[in-house]
Structures are given as structure tokens and as C-alpha cells.
Design a protein around this motif. Structure first.
Motif, PDB file in Angstrom:
ATOM      1  N   ILE A   1       0.874  -1.172   0.000  1.00  9.09           N
ATOM      2  CA  ILE A   1       0.000   0.000   0.000  1.00  9.09           C
ATOM      3  C   ILE A   1       0.908   1.217   0.000  1.00  9.09           C
ATOM      4  O   ILE A   1       1.944   1.229   0.661  1.00  9.09           O
ATOM      5  CB  ILE A   1      -0.960   0.003   1.208  1.00  9.09           C
ATOM      6  CG1 ILE A   1      -2.062   1.050   1.011  1.00  9.09           C
ATOM      7  CG2 ILE A   1      -0.220   0.207   2.514  1.00  9.09           C
ATOM      8  CD1 ILE A   1      -3.217   0.914   1.996  1.00  9.09           C
ATOM      9  N   GLY A   2       0.555   2.253  -0.771  1.00  9.49           N
ATOM     10  CA  GLY A   2       1.418   3.416  -0.862  1.00  9.49           C
ATOM     11  C   GLY A   2       2.825   3.003  -1.249  1.00  9.49           C
ATOM     12  O   GLY A   2       3.024   2.205  -2.167  1.00  9.49           O
ATOM     13  N   LEU A   3       3.815   3.557  -0.560  1.00 13.33           N
ATOM     14  CA  LEU A   3       5.205   3.136  -0.761  1.00 13.33           C
ATOM     15  C   LEU A   3       5.668   2.276   0.408  1.00 13.33           C
ATOM     16  O   LEU A   3       6.702   2.512   1.033  1.00 13.33           O
ATOM     17  CB  LEU A   3       6.119   4.350  -0.938  1.00 13.33           C
ATOM     18  CG  LEU A   3       6.140   4.947  -2.351  1.00 13.33           C
ATOM     19  CD1 LEU A   3       7.077   6.143  -2.427  1.00 13.33           C
ATOM     20  CD2 LEU A   3       6.552   3.903  -3.399  1.00 13.33           C
ATOM     21  N   ILE A   4       4.861   1.266   0.708  1.00 17.52           N
ATOM     22  CA  ILE A   4       5.203   0.234   1.690  1.00 17.52           C
ATOM     23  C   ILE A   4       5.015  -1.116   1.011  1.00 17.52           C
ATOM     24  O   ILE A   4       4.082  -1.299   0.220  1.00 17.52           O
ATOM     25  CB  ILE A   4       4.298   0.290   2.934  1.00 17.52           C
ATOM     26  CG1 ILE A   4       4.396   1.643   3.631  1.00 17.52           C
ATOM     27  CG2 ILE A   4       4.665  -0.812   3.925  1.00 17.52           C
ATOM     28  CD1 ILE A   4       3.475   1.778   4.833  1.00 17.52           C
TER      29      ILE A   4
ATOM     30  N   ILE B   1      10.123  -9.730   4.847  1.00 15.22           N
ATOM     31  CA  ILE B   1      10.932  -8.607   4.395  1.00 15.22           C
ATOM     32  C   ILE B   1      10.012  -7.400   4.272  1.00 15.22           C
ATOM     33  O   ILE B   1       8.980  -7.463   3.601  1.00 15.22           O
ATOM     34  CB  ILE B   1      11.589  -8.909   3.041  1.00 15.22           C
ATOM     35  CG1 ILE B   1      12.599 -10.048   3.186  1.00 15.22           C
ATOM     36  CG2 ILE B   1      12.257  -7.660   2.466  1.00 15.22           C
ATOM     37  CD1 ILE B   1      13.109 -10.584   1.856  1.00 15.22           C
ATOM     38  N   ALA B   2      10.362  -6.308   4.930  1.00 17.09           N
ATOM     39  CA  ALA B   2       9.571  -5.074   4.867  1.00 17.09           C
ATOM     40  C   ALA B   2      10.358  -4.007   4.120  1.00 17.09           C
ATOM     41  O   ALA B   2      11.572  -3.869   4.296  1.00 17.09           O
ATOM     42  CB  ALA B   2       9.220  -4.588   6.267  1.00 17.09           C
ATOM     43  N   LEU B   3       9.644  -3.242   3.288  1.00 13.08           N
ATOM     44  CA  LEU B   3      10.250  -2.213   2.459  1.00 13.08           C
ATOM     45  C   LEU B   3       9.478  -0.903   2.616  1.00 13.08           C
ATOM     46  O   LEU B   3       8.242  -0.911   2.639  1.00 13.08           O
ATOM     47  CB  LEU B   3      10.257  -2.632   0.991  1.00 13.08           C
ATOM     48  CG  LEU B   3      11.005  -3.932   0.671  1.00 13.08           C
ATOM     49  CD1 LEU B   3      10.648  -4.408  -0.729  1.00 13.08           C
ATOM     50  CD2 LEU B   3      12.504  -3.733   0.798  1.00 13.08           C
ATOM     51  N   SER B   4      10.207   0.204   2.708  1.00 16.31           N
ATOM     52  CA  SER B   4       9.578   1.530   2.817  1.00 16.31           C
ATOM     53  C   SER B   4      10.621   2.570   2.435  1.00 16.31           C
ATOM     54  O   SER B   4      11.193   3.217   3.296  1.00 16.31           O
ATOM     55  CB  SER B   4       9.083   1.774   4.244  1.00 16.31           C
ATOM     56  OG  SER B   4      10.184   1.707   5.154  1.00 16.31           O
TER      57      SER B   4
END
Length: 441
Positions: free
Chosen positions: A373-376, A413-416
Motif C-alpha cells: 500500500i502506498g510506498l510500503i 521482508i519489509a520495504l519503505s
């Protein structure tokens, strides 16, 4: 004095937070400089920042307006007491924050971190009901897998087991709603999941169990970040708002991660069109440069405290560094940067490209879910039997070797990335991550 003589680069003294200390100190990973989208390592390599530091460097690294604001303020006014005194920038910043906040969020309290913002919000909620003569409302409701910082209030309403299990009974009078992660129904959903909105009705069950007259507040992350990026199902947040309003319960949005443009609007409350009573923020407030947080409250809450003789303190709470001059300057420089570069809404422009790149990894080995969602974004990996978290941690180490910073929680793995990210950075990020995942079997 100690007889122990440590060399300047001796690593033994620093007990690092949320870190496998023994592993790190055998093979250190050190950043020595940064600019825009990249870190520079101690051995001279560039590392693409895929996580905005720790969800906080929304405007990218070492931005000139922020660094200059800090430099100028440090030479003009380094510190001013926050109790019974003030300085101009604290008031200027509060007005600037209210200007971009959801309508009705008219007042700001300052803190030094997301953890302090959460504990401040919980105290405001409890004291608000007491100020209104409704002191029987003492219960706080959190959510399983919720992350609200590491102070006692935050870990009490939080729902991540490893953050709670070592620290005794925590706060009393706390209950938890179920989380919204339904991989059997929602795996590989793009954006908000279709299934799970009805889980908000679990709050009604808790109200029935404890009675509404005992419940002060409900706290949730609009998007649960630290637990592995759990996107709210369609209708879920709206239903929570409806139930809280019905029963006179305050709704707190923990926007420490989602605040300041992460979803494509200044705050998640605006993105989802759901108005809470209190919003907690930190991280992106100063672009991660100097510790600072802010708690937004409605006029209704603020005004409940503004009674009695005017010489008396209305709310016995605050910090030595509340609204610190240099932190305030950093925040103003950050808001200037966001405004001039359109960063508070930029995620909306890139969300589709980001989503396509992220979901292109669906065919990689051991990938069992992708969420965005968004830039996540989040990529969930199947755990190694008997060795939970090891697969994702191995991916983290390999990504660092390949020049990419990712974040892992459990086997997710989390990206933001910083909101200044360009499409070629997105391509670089997912190309490198594809290489990592193909090797990480």
C-alpha cells in the motif's frame, strides 16, 4: 576511573538495540555517510536505502534545508526549558503541523520518539475521561501483532510476543483485538484486502465483556508496519470508528510509520478517510535526523483540560526535551522540504509502479505472500523448519552484500523507501532483491 582501555573502534561497550549483537560484532555492518537514496559503508560500498532508515528518512538523506536549519539553530538557541517557558519555533512548528493534519486535529503535544508519543496518547486518553468526570474509563484496547514502541504503555497495548514476554505483568486493564492477517484468503492482494473487515466487530465483543463504561481508548496502527506490513481490510477502520463513536471510546491512530506521506497523503487518517481522536507521530517528523515526536488531539480533548484557575497546570505530563529548539528547527526544515518537493503526496504517484515491481517477485523461491500500500511493501517467506526468522535474516545479510538495505521481522521482508525514490531506484531495488531471493533457498 576504570583501568580498562578501549580503542575508539572497540565494539564491546555498545549493547545494540534489536540486534543480534554477537553476530554483528563478528561481521560489522557500518554506515559512515549518506546522501539522498544511498548509504556509504565503512568499506566504501554504496547501499540503496530500501527502508528509509527505520521508516523515518522520508525526504532522503542529508537534505540541505534540514541540515542548514539544524546548523543555524544550534548557533542561535541550543536549548530552552519546555515547562512554563517556550521558544518561537515550537509554536511555529505546531501551527505548521496542524495545517497538514486531518481537520479538527487542532493541538499538538511534543515528545522525543514514537514510544513516547504512544505513552503520551494513552495518558491523554485516560486523563481526558477523568477530566470529564468519567474516571471509570480506565481500560485500553490494543491489537494482536500491534507495535506501539517499547515503553511500558506501548508494549502493554502492543501485541508482539517477543516485545512483551520478558517484562512481567505490564499495565493492567488492557485487552487486545485479533489481528487482521488472513493469508488463506488474502495472499498476494494488491492494496487493501477484501476479506477481514468484519474483524472490527471483535471490538463489540470486548465491549460486551468489559462494558463500554470502563474503556477509555482503542489504539491501532492504520497499517501495522513493524509486525510485517498488515494492510487494513476494506471497511475495517471505518467500522472501528463507528464502534468507538457509538460507545464513547477514543480512537487512537498510531501513525509513527504512516505519518508524513508514506501512503500518498500527509496522514493515513486522510488516506483512509477515517478521523481518529488522537494521532501519534515521530520518525518522519524530522526525517529521522533528530529524535522528536508529536501527538495530535482534537479541540474537544484539549478543551476538556482547560478549566479551573488559570495559574494551575492543566496536564501533568511532558519531557525535558519537549519541543527542543534544534529538533523544532529540524522539523520545520523537513516540512519545508516535503512541501517544496511535493513529498507528502508523491507516494500516490509512484504506488502503481511500486506495486508492479513488488508483485513481480511472486515467482521467487519461498515467497508465500506479498502485500503493499502506498510506498510500503512486504514479502513473506516460508520459514525454515525449526529455525524461524533465519531465512529472512539471511536475505537481509545477502541484500546488504549486494548493496541493498531491507528490513526483516520474523520471516517477512519489509520495504519503505525514501519518498524521493525514482523509478530507476525502484527497478534497482527489485532487481537486487530478486537476486537475493533466488539465492536464498
Amino acid at each position: 576511573m576504570s583501568n580498562r582501555l578501549n580503542t575508539p573502534n572497540d565494539m564491546r561497550a555498545f549493547w545494540m538495540p534489536f540486534t543480534a549483537n554477537r553476530q554483528f560484532k563478528k561481521e560489522p555492518r557500518l554506515f559512515v555517510s549518506a546522501k539522498d537514496m544511498y548509504y556509504q559503508t565503512h568499506d566504501g560500498r554504496q547501499v540503496l536505502d530500501g527502508t528509509a532508515g527505520l521508516w523515518c528518512v522520508n525526504a532522503g538523506h542529508c537534505r540541505p534545508k534540514i541540515t542548514e536549519a539544524i546548523r543555524e539553530q544550534a548557533g542561535e538557541l541550543d536549548y530552552a526549558p519546555a515547562f512554563q517557558l517556550g521558544h518561537p519555533k515550537a509554536f511555529e512548528l505546531a501551527n505548521r503541523l496542524v495545517d497538514i493534519a486531518p481537520e479538527g486535529m487542532d493541538h499538538v503535544l511534543y515528545t522525543n520518539s514514537g514510544s513516547e508519543s504512544v505513552d503520551t496518547a494513552l495518558k491523554v486518553a485516560l486523563a481526558y475521561h477523568r477530566a470529564r468526570g468519567d474516571g471509570s474509563r480506565f481500560r485500553l484496547i490494543g491489537r494482536e501483532r500491534g507495535y506501539h514502541g517499547v515503553n511500558f504503555g506501548g508494549i502493554s497495548v502492543g501485541g508482539i510476543v517477543s516485545n512483551r514476554k520478558m517484562f512481567g505483568t505490564l499495565l493492567t486493564g488492557v485487552d487486545h483485538m485479533p489481528h487482521t492477517h488472513l493469508p488463506e484468503k488474502n495472499a498476494f492482494t494488491r492494496g487493501q484486502p477484501e476479506h477481514g473487515g468484519d474483524l472490527a466487530s471483535e471490538l463489540e465483543r470486548i465491549v460486551t465483556l468489559h462494558d463500554a463504561s470502563t474503556i477509555a481508548a482503542v489504539i491501532v496502527e492504520p497499517v501495522a508496519g513493524s509486525t510485517g506490513v498488515l494492510i487494513p481490510p476494506k471497511g475495517y477502520l471505518q467500522k472501528l470508528r463507528e464502534i468507538c463513536t457509538k460507545h464513547g471510546i477514543l480512537l487512537i491512530f498510531d501513525e509513527v510509520i504512516t505519518g508524513f506521506g508514506r501512503l500518498g497523503a500527509p496522514f493515513a487518517a486522510q488516506y483512509f478517510d477515517v478521523k481518529p481522536d488522537i494521532i501519534t507521530t515521530a520518525k518522519g517528523l524530522t526525517n529521522g535526523v533528530i529524535p522528536m515526536g508529536a501527538v495530535f488531539v482534537t479541540s474537544e480533548i484539549h478543551d476538556a483540560f482547560m478549566n479551573g484557575p488559570e495559574h494551575l497546570i492543566e496536564f501533568f505530563h511532558g519531557y525535558t526535551y519537549s519541543g527542543n529548539p534544534i529538533a523544532s528547527a529540524a522539523a520545520l526544515g523537513t516540512l519545508d522540504t516535503y512541501r517544496e518537493e511535493g513529498l507528502l503526496t508523491r507516494a500516490a504517484e509512484l504506488a502503481s509502479y511500486w506495486e508492479d515491481g513488488l508483485h513481480s517477485l511472486k515467482d521467487c523461491p519461498n515467497v508465500i505472500d506479498i502485500r503493499n500500500i502506498g510506498l510500503i511493501g512486504a514479502i513473506e517467506l516460508s520459514p525454515i523448519a525449526g529455525e524461524p526468522t533465519k531465512r529472512a535474516f539471511s536475505a537481509f545479510l545477502k541484500a546488504y552484500e549486494k548493496g541493498l538495505l531491507i528490513r526483516t521481522t520474523g520471516d517477512i521482508i519489509a520495504l519503505s523507501p525514501p519518498l524521493i525514490i525514482e523509478k530507476h531506484h525502484i527497478d534497482e531495488l527489485f532487481d537486487k532483491l530478486r537476486g537475493v531471493l533466488k539465492e536464498n533457498i
